[in-house]
Motif scaffolding. Structure first.
Motif: not given
Length: 245
Positions: A232-244
């Motif tokens: 969404d360009s109108t808000t902050t998007n939370s990225l998924g993160v995998i810690h390997h």
């Protein structure tokens, strides 16, 4: 490799094992010489928390189902142990829905990332992506970052990293939507960056920006970042993160 439901996943070529009489053809999960390691991530916003079942009986996620935007295991050790070989694999919802039902090929001592993604279709299935993870050691001043775009409303993304001294585009390339028949080698590659804190932004053109907020990357660590459908360009998007590691 991107696969549809009920297709043979065939990410990698199995290591051939020639078995002679009275040899170890009947290896089981307790054997140290026939293990493969898989981390599972749920990237479907409207699917229920998922369970992973091998060969109809072995529930790898027996300790708990995986909700949207989450990965199996714990940060730094997301991998579940499986027996190498060809297995039936099912991805089941919390109500018993069968989102995926197919075969998976796992090679001995290899590490994989498995993603169930996209919206649940009218038939109740999900799309899948399986990548082989290469966990090469990283210097303690650097981090290794892989980026995956699961957002069909952003068919390609350039990913900009900015800290107090520098701005650069991760990998100096764009990241296409994984559902557009990408090859595993194109999706599996990692980029080495300096460890530190960055503001991360995705862009498609001069007018489309997706703010992913501030993220910190620790030295010697390996990460996979992924978008959650849709961006969404109108808000902050939370990225998924995998810690390997």
């Amino acid at each position: 490799m991107v696969c549809r439901n009920n297709q043979f996943f065939c990410l990698s070529i199995l290591v051939s094992v020639f078995c002679f009489a009275a040899s170890s053809c009947n290896k089981n999960i307790n054997s140290e010489s026939n293990k493969a390691f898989v981390c599972f991530t749920n990237v479907s916003p409207d699917a229920s928390p998922i369970r992973i079942v091998f060969d109809l009986t072995d529930t790898l996620t027996g300790s708990g189902a995986i909700p949207f935007g989450s990965t199996s295991g714990v940060a730094g050790n997301p991998y579940l142990t499986a027996v190498a070989g060809i297995h039936n694999l099912q991805v089941l919802g919390s109500g018993g829905q069968k989102y995926v039902d197919g075969n998976i090929a796992l090679s001995v001592s290899h590490y994989y990332s498995f993603f169930a993604y996209d919206s649940v279709t009218s038939g109740g299935s999900l799309r899948t992506l399986i990548l082989q993870d290469v966990l090469n050691p990283v210097a303690d001043t650097s981090s290794s970052v892989r980026f995956l775009n699961f957002s069909s409303n952003a068919p390609f993304l350039y990913v900009q990293f900015t800290d107090a001294r520098d701005t650069f585009y991760l990998g100096n390339r764009y990241f296409p939507f994984v559902g557009d028949r990408q090859t595993p080698s194109a999706l599996s590659s990692n980029s080495i960056i300096k460890a530190g804190t960055y503001h991360v932004v995705g862009t498609m053109n001069s007018t489309s920006f997706y703010d992913f907020g501030s993220m910190t990357f620790t030295g010697s660590k390996i990460y996979t970042l992924y978008t959650k459908f849709p961006v969404d360009s109108t808000t902050t998007n939370s990225l998924g993160v995998i810690h390997h590691n």
